[in-house]
Structure formats: structure tokens, C-alpha cells
Motif scaffolding. Sequence first.
Motif, PDB file in Angstrom:
ATOM      1  N   MET B 202       0.960  -1.102   0.043  1.00  0.00           N
ATOM      2  CA  MET B 202       0.013  -0.119  -0.025  1.00  0.00           C
ATOM      3  C   MET B 202       0.875   1.256  -0.068  1.00  0.00           C
ATOM      4  SD  MET B 202      -2.768  -0.902   2.838  1.00  0.00           S
ATOM      5  CE  MET B 202      -3.218  -2.501   3.256  1.00  0.00           C
ATOM      6  N   THR B 206       1.014   4.111  -2.822  1.00  0.00           N
ATOM      7  CA  THR B 206       0.690   5.497  -2.580  1.00  0.00           C
ATOM      8  C   THR B 206       1.994   6.302  -2.707  1.00  0.00           C
ATOM      9  OG1 THR B 206      -0.465   4.556  -0.599  1.00  0.00           O
ATOM     10  CG2 THR B 206       0.153   6.960  -0.697  1.00  0.00           C
ATOM     11  N   GLN B 215      -2.009  12.115  -6.043  1.00  0.00           N
ATOM     12  CA  GLN B 215      -2.306  12.165  -4.978  1.00  0.00           C
ATOM     13  C   GLN B 215      -1.521  12.966  -4.217  1.00  0.00           C
ATOM     14  OE1 GLN B 215      -2.587   8.225  -2.889  1.00  0.00           O
ATOM     15  NE2 GLN B 215      -2.984   9.241  -0.922  1.00  0.00           N
ATOM     16  N   HIS B 222      -5.664   5.488  -0.162  1.00  0.00           N
ATOM     17  CA  HIS B 222      -7.129   5.269  -0.587  1.00  0.00           C
ATOM     18  C   HIS B 222      -7.707   4.032  -0.255  1.00  0.00           C
ATOM     19  CE1 HIS B 222      -7.014   9.123  -2.706  1.00  0.00           C
ATOM     20  NE2 HIS B 222      -5.992   8.796  -3.482  1.00  0.00           N
ATOM     21  N   PHE B 223      -8.933   3.805  -0.195  1.00  0.00           N
ATOM     22  CA  PHE B 223      -9.522   2.569   0.171  1.00  0.00           C
ATOM     23  C   PHE B 223      -9.332   1.635  -0.830  1.00  0.00           C
ATOM     24  CE2 PHE B 223     -12.718  -0.289   0.354  1.00  0.00           C
ATOM     25  CZ  PHE B 223     -12.675  -1.059   1.525  1.00  0.00           C
ATOM     26  N   TRP B 224      -9.391   1.983  -2.149  1.00  0.00           N
ATOM     27  CA  TRP B 224      -9.219   0.961  -3.260  1.00  0.00           C
ATOM     28  C   TRP B 224      -7.689   0.396  -3.069  1.00  0.00           C
ATOM     29  CZ3 TRP B 224      -5.446   1.368  -7.060  1.00  0.00           C
ATOM     30  CH2 TRP B 224      -5.110   2.733  -7.097  1.00  0.00           C
ATOM     31  N   VAL B 225      -6.707   1.004  -2.638  1.00  0.00           N
ATOM     32  CA  VAL B 225      -5.391   0.504  -2.498  1.00  0.00           C
ATOM     33  C   VAL B 225      -5.325  -0.457  -1.504  1.00  0.00           C
ATOM     34  CG1 VAL B 225      -2.990   1.239  -2.036  1.00  0.00           C
ATOM     35  CG2 VAL B 225      -4.500   2.858  -3.343  1.00  0.00           C
ATOM     36  N   ALA B 227      -7.775  -2.178  -0.428  1.00  0.00           N
ATOM     37  CA  ALA B 227      -8.534  -3.312  -0.692  1.00  0.00           C
ATOM     38  C   ALA B 227      -7.874  -4.287  -1.751  1.00  0.00           C
ATOM     39  CB  ALA B 227      -9.922  -3.138  -1.212  1.00  0.00           C
ATOM     40  N   ALA B 228      -7.298  -3.582  -2.655  1.00  0.00           N
ATOM     41  CA  ALA B 228      -6.354  -4.338  -3.872  1.00  0.00           C
ATOM     42  C   ALA B 228      -5.247  -5.072  -3.131  1.00  0.00           C
ATOM     43  CB  ALA B 228      -6.020  -3.374  -4.781  1.00  0.00           C
ATOM     44  N   CYS B 229      -4.624  -4.457  -2.258  1.00  0.00           N
ATOM     45  CA  CYS B 229      -3.433  -5.039  -1.656  1.00  0.00           C
ATOM     46  C   CYS B 229      -4.065  -6.209  -0.752  1.00  0.00           C
ATOM     47  CB  CYS B 229      -2.772  -3.937  -0.734  1.00  0.00           C
ATOM     48  SG  CYS B 229      -1.681  -2.815  -1.671  1.00  0.00           S
TER      49      CYS B 229
END
Lengths: 78, 449
Positions: B202, B206, B215, B222-225, B227-229
Amino acid sequence: MNIEWLSFLTVTVVTLIAALSLVTLYSSAVRLKAIAEDGGRGASLAKGGAVACFVLCGCLVLLGIYLIVPQLGGSGGH
Amino acid sequence: MEITLIVVLVIALALFFDFTNGFHDTANAMATPIATGAIKPKTAVALAAVLNLVGAFLSTEVATTISGGLLHEGDGGFSIGPEIIFAGLMGAVVWNMLTWLLGLPSSSSHALFGGLIGAAIVGAGFGVVNYGTVVSKVLLPALLAPLIAGLAAYLCTKLAYGITKRPSGVSSPKRGGFRVGQIFSSSLVALAHGTNDAQKTMGVITLALVASGLQESGTHVHFWVIAACALAIALGTYVGGWRIIATMGKGLTEVKPAQGFAAESSTAAAILASSHLGFALSTTQVASGSVIGSGLGRKGASVQWRTAGRIATGWLFTLPSAAIVGAAAAALTYLGTPGLILVAVIGFGVVLLIWWLSRKEVIGPHHAVSDVEEAGGAVSIPSKKQRRKMRKQQRRAEKAEADRMSHEVNLQTADLRAHDADPGAAVPTTEGRHGTSTDNAANGPEETR
């Protein structure tokens, strides 16, 4: 260079306290359970004690996770 | 347009790194319960995957350390571009795959830091790395965390064995409860792994987003980061790691359930405490420290220092080696877009080659379990106590044999003398017996000496 020695001390103390109390509780539970399985006098008392120790042990783990997760309102997140 | 493509590449590679990290580190959490037979390999791996997923969502302190503190920011944002981060990641991925192929428990985190540092130095000079943060949040934790975990594991093992010690006459198994306990303690380790290792990726994503101006610097992940990780590390954990499970479970020290429980509690406590303070430490190293510490805490346990030394050497090499690969990749990016494509193609090629090489030897759950079982049954290195006992028994047996022999000889000679003195003995047997008995009498004193 800013080395946070206090943080290292915190990690050491927290690790020792957490791990030792967890192991103490679980070991006591295991021992009491073994005594209860032997039967004889005080078996039910030992069984109760074992269950209490297991429950305390679980609570300790949950408390640890609670303290770490900022969303739960613990001391996390600085 | 160019910049979005490279960001996409960085994110894809970072997620792949996360995947290899999960792939690589399943063993840290699940090697001991699998080795003691507390849990089946397939179940263990599934459980570890889910807990890694959950753990990744718990905290972002470590991610902040990586995205915020490791590299200096210039006035107009980072002085390094996403290309450099891509090169650093490539170094980390290649090194991670290589150690996985060789079955070395190296540290994914050190590979990542090494790759990034090497690439950043080539890309923007020595001044770009924030050495203070590297020392205080990466190098010192790397040294201290295994020691702390080892100390905790040593004390915990002593404590666990002390508390559960019972007189030998009782019928119930003394430490049966620890086998089940290990499932919980190793689950905690898997959770802790998610909180520390998924965050490193993450942090890198970032970092790339900030470096390419997508950013704001210093804002949250970020939340999507996240979740993906989380998904990538969980998937990696599920897919892999049999090879390392085989070396970790049996190579370092023989693990008993009570000991494994103590080791894992210490590992989990150390990692969770460190994650909370933003220390990006290596879960592999903490787990190894705990396993060795708990081994030393057992009476007569045998730690193989040669294996421990081999592992420590692997750790020493990880950061510089990944740094060199990262630096080489960063040097190629000076060629511009063709260089970048070259890095991508070479990196992809190496990864494919390693994967292809590893396919030759099919590794699966059955392989891991049969390996561990073999180690437990056939190889079974005796502990000091057992060895001492065996030696004592052998000496006693030898002594008894010698005594018996001399006794027999004495008896025979005495018998013979009596026989010789007796004039009315049976004539036919006298000659044969006489011959052998003189031999015996001659050899007798020699043997008993």
C-alpha cells in the motif's frame, strides 16, 4: 538522525507482557483441563477454572486487536 | 498519457509483489502447526489467506512510514518519478522469486526496501534517501524485532512448560491442549502478517501515486489501494508457499505444540506491536527469531546453528542484492521509454523463467506434509537428553557384555580345573573341551581387562 528508542522500549515491553500473559493464561487452562480430565476431587472446579482461563485468553487477544485498529476507537491512528 | 501508463504498470507490479509476498510468507504463520500436525496444510493455507485479508484492513501505520518517510520530498513533490519506483519494485520482485525458487526464507520487506533504495540512488543520487528513517524504522527494527521476539519466545516456552509440568503418574495428556491452541496462535500470526506486509505494498502504491501527482503528499491511503493489496496478499498466501513450509517446519528446530504456541504468541505480539508504531519489519525474521528462542527454551532441544547461520546470511544479502537489481533496472530507465519497456520485458522474462524452473519439481500440499512426516519419523534428530540416555545405555550394555564374558570364562576355567582334577571324567569329550578351554583361559584376562 532521530532514532525512537522509546518506541523500541514500548515494543519490547508490550511484546513481553502480551506474549507472557497469553501463554500464562493458556497454559493454566491446559493444566486445569488436564486435572479435570483426571477426575477425582475438585474436577468440576478445575474445569470451571480452565474455561475461565480460555475465555480470559480470548478476551486478551480481542483487546489487543481493539487497541490496534483505529476504526474501533482504540488508541490507534496517532 | 505516458504517466498514467507507468502508474498502471507500477500498481500492477506492486500487486504482483504483494502476491509473491503472501506466496513467500505463508510458512511463517502456518509452518509450525502443519509440522506438529495440528492442522491440515490445505486448511491452514486457506485460514492464513482469509486472516491476511482481514489483517490488511486493520492498520495503515506502516504504509505511512513507506509513503511518507523513506524518501525525501523535493520542493515540487518527489524528485523521483514513478519509473524509479517501477525499477525498485522490479528488483524486489526478481529477488523475491529467486529466493523462493532456492527455498531460502529471505525477507520480502528487505527486498522491497533494497530495491527502492537502490533504484532511488541511481535515479536521483545518494541524497534522496532519508537515511534516518531507514535506520530507525527499517534497519534497527530488523535487528531488534527478532531479538525481542526470540526473548519473548524463550521466556514463554519456559513458562508454558513450567506451568503445565505435572507428576508423571497422571493419566491425562499434559500438553494436549496446545495442539488446538496452535491453530489460534498461528492464526494471530497470519493476521499480524497482513497488518505489516500488505501495508508495505500500500505504501509503495501510494508513493507512486504521490510521485506522479495523482495524490496529495501526506494524505491517507486510498481505500481501493487497501482493498487491492488485501486481495493480492490473500491470493498469494492461498496459492503458495509449500516449498518454504518444508524448510521452515523442520530445518530450524524440532517444534512441539507447546513450544509452537509460545513461539507464535511471541511472533504475533511483536509484529502487532511494531505495526502499530509504524515499524516496517520482516515477518520472516521475527518468526525465525521466535522459533530459535523457543527452541532454546526447551530442555535438551537441538537448534541447528548451521541452518540458523545460513538463514542469517540470506538476510544479510537480501537488502544489498535487491538494491543492486533495483539500481540496474533504474539505470536502464535513463534510456527513456525503450529502457522502461526493456526493464518490463527482462523482469517479466526472469519471473517467467523462475516460474518455469519451479514447475519442473511439482510442489504441493502432499509434498509438504510427507516431507515433514519424514523429518518427524525417519530423520528424528535425537535431543541431547535422548543422546545422553542412549550413550549411557550403550555403555551399560557394553559393560554387561564384558562382565558376562569374563564371568563365563571364569566359570569355564573353574569348571575345567574341576574337570581336570576329576580323574573319573568322561573320556571322549575331554580332548575337545580341553582345547577350547585353554584358548579361553589364555584370552580371558585379555578380554576382561
